[in-house]
Design a protein around this motif. Structure first.
Motif, PDB file in Angstrom:
ATOM      1  N   VAL A   3       0.834  -1.256  -0.213  1.00  0.00           N
ATOM      2  CA  VAL A   3       0.051   0.020   0.021  1.00  0.00           C
ATOM      3  C   VAL A   3       0.697   1.493  -0.088  1.00  0.00           C
ATOM      4  O   VAL A   3       0.530   2.140  -0.740  1.00  0.00           O
ATOM      5  CB  VAL A   3      -0.818  -0.064   1.195  1.00  0.00           C
ATOM      6  N   THR A   5       3.931   1.778  -1.221  1.00  0.00           N
ATOM      7  CA  THR A   5       4.411   1.739  -2.601  1.00  0.00           C
ATOM      8  C   THR A   5       3.525   2.213  -3.485  1.00  0.00           C
ATOM      9  O   THR A   5       3.871   2.978  -4.274  1.00  0.00           O
ATOM     10  CB  THR A   5       4.855   0.349  -3.101  1.00  0.00           C
ATOM     11  N   VAL A   6       2.160   1.916  -3.688  1.00  0.00           N
ATOM     12  CA  VAL A   6       1.137   2.296  -4.512  1.00  0.00           C
ATOM     13  C   VAL A   6       1.158   3.908  -4.059  1.00  0.00           C
ATOM     14  O   VAL A   6       0.822   4.445  -5.198  1.00  0.00           O
ATOM     15  CB  VAL A   6      -0.146   1.299  -4.405  1.00  0.00           C
ATOM     16  N   LEU A   7       1.032   4.105  -2.869  1.00  0.00           N
ATOM     17  CA  LEU A   7       0.727   5.524  -2.547  1.00  0.00           C
ATOM     18  C   LEU A   7       1.503   6.381  -2.905  1.00  0.00           C
ATOM     19  O   LEU A   7       1.616   7.488  -3.432  1.00  0.00           O
ATOM     20  CB  LEU A   7       0.363   5.647  -1.007  1.00  0.00           C
ATOM     21  N   ARG A  10       1.697   6.702  -6.888  1.00  0.00           N
ATOM     22  CA  ARG A  10       0.078   6.614  -7.491  1.00  0.00           C
ATOM     23  C   ARG A  10      -0.009   7.067  -8.673  1.00  0.00           C
ATOM     24  O   ARG A  10      -0.696   6.538  -9.419  1.00  0.00           O
ATOM     25  CB  ARG A  10      -0.676   7.413  -6.302  1.00  0.00           C
ATOM     26  N   TRP A  11       0.649   7.975  -9.182  1.00  0.00           N
ATOM     27  CA  TRP A  11       0.423   8.628 -10.625  1.00  0.00           C
ATOM     28  C   TRP A  11       1.073   7.707 -11.399  1.00  0.00           C
ATOM     29  O   TRP A  11       0.484   7.465 -12.582  1.00  0.00           O
ATOM     30  CB  TRP A  11       1.229   9.898 -10.691  1.00  0.00           C
ATOM     31  N   GLU A  12       2.347   7.029 -11.296  1.00  0.00           N
ATOM     32  CA  GLU A  12       2.668   6.084 -12.132  1.00  0.00           C
ATOM     33  C   GLU A  12       1.903   4.730 -12.250  1.00  0.00           C
ATOM     34  O   GLU A  12       1.764   4.267 -13.088  1.00  0.00           O
ATOM     35  CB  GLU A  12       4.211   5.622 -11.715  1.00  0.00           C
ATOM     36  N   VAL A  13       1.272   4.336 -11.042  1.00  0.00           N
ATOM     37  CA  VAL A  13       0.369   3.287 -11.365  1.00  0.00           C
ATOM     38  C   VAL A  13      -0.564   3.634 -11.872  1.00  0.00           C
ATOM     39  O   VAL A  13      -1.031   2.782 -12.575  1.00  0.00           O
ATOM     40  CB  VAL A  13      -0.047   2.849  -9.688  1.00  0.00           C
ATOM     41  N   LEU A  14      -1.548   4.849 -11.828  1.00  0.00           N
ATOM     42  CA  LEU A  14      -2.412   4.979 -12.545  1.00  0.00           C
ATOM     43  C   LEU A  14      -2.376   5.200 -14.122  1.00  0.00           C
ATOM     44  O   LEU A  14      -2.821   4.935 -14.864  1.00  0.00           O
ATOM     45  CB  LEU A  14      -2.999   6.599 -11.972  1.00  0.00           C
TER      46      LEU A  14
END
Length: 79
Positions: A3, A5-7, A10-14
């Protein structure tokens, strides 16, 4: 930790997830679009409305152009 890492990214994941989710959604919408086109063609001429036909043309264009755009994002950019 996942979590965090995703936070943190976040923009790269999106940027990665959005085109893939759009591709899945558009791929799943194709059978419904084809079903609508087939039922439109099967109806008698008195039941068909020109607006429905033009709407189907626009829907096909939107779906297939959006599929192409969502697939472009899968290819890496040359650097």
């Amino acid at each position: 930790m996942a979590v965090a890492t995703v936070l943190a990214f976040r923009w790269e994941v999106l940027l990665i997830a959005f085109p893939k989710l759009a591709y899945v959604a558009l791929s799943l919408s194709q059978p419904f679009l084809i079903q609508g086109a087939v039922s439109f063609v099967q109806n008698t001429r008195t039941e068909n409305n020109n607006d429905v036909g033009y709407g189907l043309i626009g829907a096909f264009a939107l779906v297939y152009i959006a599929l192409a755009v969502s697939r472009i994002s899968d290819f890496p950019c040359p650097q």
